[in-house]
Design a protein around this motif. Structure first.
Motif, PDB file in Angstrom:
ATOM      1  N   ASP A  27      -2.707   7.177  -1.909  1.00 43.88           N
ATOM      2  CA  ASP A  27      -2.689   5.712  -1.834  1.00 43.88           C
ATOM      3  C   ASP A  27      -1.290   5.164  -2.057  1.00 43.88           C
ATOM      4  N   GLY A  28      -1.123   3.891  -1.687  1.00 38.86           N
ATOM      5  CA  GLY A  28       0.105   3.185  -2.005  1.00 38.86           C
ATOM      6  C   GLY A  28       0.964   2.811  -0.820  1.00 38.86           C
ATOM      7  N   PHE A  29       0.589   3.250   0.376  1.00 39.81           N
ATOM      8  CA  PHE A  29       1.425   2.989   1.552  1.00 39.81           C
ATOM      9  C   PHE A  29       1.259   1.570   2.110  1.00 39.81           C
ATOM     10  N   ASP A  30       0.306   0.807   1.614  1.00 38.20           N
ATOM     11  CA  ASP A  30       0.081  -0.551   2.106  1.00 38.20           C
ATOM     12  C   ASP A  30       1.057  -1.491   1.403  1.00 38.20           C
ATOM     13  N   THR A  31       2.303  -1.444   1.849  1.00 34.87           N
ATOM     14  CA  THR A  31       3.416  -2.075   1.137  1.00 34.87           C
ATOM     15  C   THR A  31       3.822  -3.404   1.755  1.00 34.87           C
ATOM     16  N   HIS A  32       3.181  -4.459   1.314  1.00 29.51           N
ATOM     17  CA  HIS A  32       3.537  -5.803   1.767  1.00 29.51           C
ATOM     18  C   HIS A  32       4.707  -6.363   0.964  1.00 29.51           C
ATOM     19  N   VAL A  33       5.077  -5.672  -0.110  1.00 27.42           N
ATOM     20  CA  VAL A  33       6.190  -6.077  -0.967  1.00 27.42           C
ATOM     21  C   VAL A  33       7.091  -4.868  -1.188  1.00 27.42           C
TER      22      VAL A  33
ATOM     23  N   LEU B  37       6.581   9.079   0.564  1.00 26.90           N
ATOM     24  CA  LEU B  37       6.843  10.055   1.632  1.00 26.90           C
ATOM     25  C   LEU B  37       7.317  11.382   1.054  1.00 26.90           C
ATOM     26  N   ALA B  38       8.095  11.329  -0.014  1.00 22.84           N
ATOM     27  CA  ALA B  38       8.535  12.569  -0.669  1.00 22.84           C
ATOM     28  C   ALA B  38       7.334  13.336  -1.217  1.00 22.84           C
ATOM     29  N   GLN B  39       6.375  12.629  -1.842  1.00 20.32           N
ATOM     30  CA  GLN B  39       5.164  13.281  -2.345  1.00 20.32           C
ATOM     31  C   GLN B  39       4.356  13.885  -1.202  1.00 20.32           C
ATOM     32  N   LEU B  40       4.208  13.126  -0.133  1.00 25.81           N
ATOM     33  CA  LEU B  40       3.438  13.598   1.016  1.00 25.81           C
ATOM     34  C   LEU B  40       4.047  14.865   1.604  1.00 25.81           C
ATOM     35  N   LEU B  41       5.340  14.847   1.850  1.00 26.53           N
ATOM     36  CA  LEU B  41       5.996  16.013   2.448  1.00 26.53           C
ATOM     37  C   LEU B  41       5.980  17.220   1.511  1.00 26.53           C
ATOM     38  N   ALA B  42       6.122  16.978   0.225  1.00 27.40           N
ATOM     39  CA  ALA B  42       6.043  18.081  -0.740  1.00 27.40           C
ATOM     40  C   ALA B  42       4.649  18.708  -0.713  1.00 27.40           C
ATOM     41  N   ALA B  43       3.621  17.889  -0.583  1.00 33.01           N
ATOM     42  CA  ALA B  43       2.248  18.407  -0.549  1.00 33.01           C
ATOM     43  C   ALA B  43       1.975  19.172   0.736  1.00 33.01           C
TER      44      ALA B  43
ATOM     45  N   SER C 172      -2.680   7.669   9.491  1.00 35.32           N
ATOM     46  CA  SER C 172      -3.054   6.428   8.836  1.00 35.32           C
ATOM     47  C   SER C 172      -3.845   5.586   9.819  1.00 35.32           C
ATOM     48  N   GLU C 173      -4.677   4.694   9.299  1.00 33.47           N
ATOM     49  CA  GLU C 173      -5.492   3.880  10.195  1.00 33.47           C
ATOM     50  C   GLU C 173      -4.707   2.730  10.824  1.00 33.47           C
ATOM     51  N   PHE C 174      -3.512   2.457  10.322  1.00 31.79           N
ATOM     52  CA  PHE C 174      -2.655   1.443  10.930  1.00 31.79           C
ATOM     53  C   PHE C 174      -1.213   1.742  10.570  1.00 31.79           C
ATOM     54  N   GLY C 175      -0.292   1.114  11.291  1.00 34.58           N
ATOM     55  CA  GLY C 175       1.118   1.301  11.022  1.00 34.58           C
ATOM     56  C   GLY C 175       1.689   0.095  10.300  1.00 34.58           C
ATOM     57  N   ARG C 176       2.987   0.016  10.256  1.00 38.62           N
ATOM     58  CA  ARG C 176       3.684  -1.103   9.622  1.00 38.62           C
ATOM     59  C   ARG C 176       4.470  -1.858  10.694  1.00 38.62           C
TER      60      ARG C 176
ATOM     61  N   LYS D 284       6.442  -4.822   4.545  1.00 34.98           N
ATOM     62  CA  LYS D 284       6.055  -4.732   5.949  1.00 34.98           C
ATOM     63  C   LYS D 284       4.555  -4.911   6.027  1.00 34.98           C
ATOM     64  N   ASP D 285       4.134  -5.689   7.003  1.00 40.32           N
ATOM     65  CA  ASP D 285       2.723  -5.979   7.151  1.00 40.32           C
ATOM     66  C   ASP D 285       2.069  -4.974   8.097  1.00 40.32           C
ATOM     67  N   HIS D 286       0.773  -5.127   8.328  1.00 38.62           N
ATOM     68  CA  HIS D 286       0.033  -4.189   9.181  1.00 38.62           C
ATOM     69  C   HIS D 286       0.506  -4.287  10.623  1.00 38.62           C
ATOM     70  N   GLY D 287       0.698  -3.133  11.236  1.00 45.29           N
ATOM     71  CA  GLY D 287       1.059  -3.056  12.642  1.00 45.29           C
ATOM     72  C   GLY D 287      -0.020  -2.304  13.406  1.00 45.29           C
ATOM     73  N   PRO D 288      -0.145  -2.539  14.717  1.00 50.37           N
ATOM     74  CA  PRO D 288      -1.226  -1.935  15.490  1.00 50.37           C
ATOM     75  C   PRO D 288      -0.992  -0.487  15.894  1.00 50.37           C
ATOM     76  N   VAL D 289       0.212   0.024  15.720  1.00 50.62           N
ATOM     77  CA  VAL D 289       0.532   1.383  16.171  1.00 50.62           C
ATOM     78  C   VAL D 289       0.899   2.233  14.962  1.00 50.62           C
TER      79      VAL D 289
END
Length: 196
Positions: A42-48, A58-64, A87-91, A101-106
């Motif tokens: 969790d945590g990628f929904d970064t509007h701030v 991303l560092a945690q994800l790549l390490a995993a 992910s179900e949506f992009g930024r 960054k808000d929700h993006g369609p790609v």
């Protein structure tokens, strides 16, 4: 539950929650409890403050992902491991007023493992992140091509696992004629074994 406990190592108590999830997932595979798992970070929904939030995630994800490959080798299941990160949506390409960054369609998908052609990028977007269609045969950008959607990725994963026909009969994806995109570079050995 006992078969899982047999293969479950001492769980990592570090700050990366994905490492523990990988350990449990691989133990479940070795124990014959499952053939597929869904892990979550969790945590990628970064509007701030997008950049400050995404870099450590991303560092945690790549390490995993790296750990999963190494641990699968140690556990003797690497030949059966396919990792799909998505992910179900992009930024959005630009920042909002809060440096977020808000929700993006790609969005994008990272896939690796046996049967997946690596070292390539499939698909493209405009500078403002509008999806560009691709030629179904070559996967090159083509104005009158097919826009890659989640159904195409799922069709490829089903094919890789050798379960496309059974799944399509029960849970149709709605992939149209001429939209059979070989996004993963072919259907791999698993599909060939399943059809044999």
């Amino acid at each position: 539950m006992r078969p899982l406990q047999r293969w479950l190592p001492t769980l990592d108590d570090g700050p990366n929650p994905l490492i523990r999830q990988v350990q449990v997932a691989l133990a479940a595979v070795r124990a014959g409890v499952t053939v597929a798992v869904d892990l979550e970070l969790d945590g990628f929904d970064t509007h701030v403050d997008h950049d400050a939030e995404h870099v450590p995630l991303l560092a945690q994800l790549l390490a995993a992902v790296e750990f999963a490959g190494e641990e699968a080798e140690r556990q003797g299941v690497a030949d059966d491991l396919v990792i799909v990160v998505g992910s179900e949506f992009g930024r959005t390409p630009g920042y909002n007023g809060l440096r977020g960054k808000d929700h993006g369609p790609v969005t994008s998908v990272l896939a690796l493992g046996k049967g997946i052609a690596g070292g390539r990028v499939v698909g493209a977007t405009t500078e403002r992140h509008a999806a560009l269609p691709v030629d179904p045969t070559t996967l090159a950008v083509r104005e009158d091509g097919v826009r890659i959607e989640p159904k195409h990725i799922h069709q490829e994963l089903r094919g890789l696992a050798g379960i496309a026909e059974v799944c399509e009969a029960l849970y149709p994806l709605g992939v149209g004629d001429g939209e059979d995109l070989r996004l993963l570079g072919g259907r791999g050995e698993a599909a060939a074994r399943a059809l044999a």
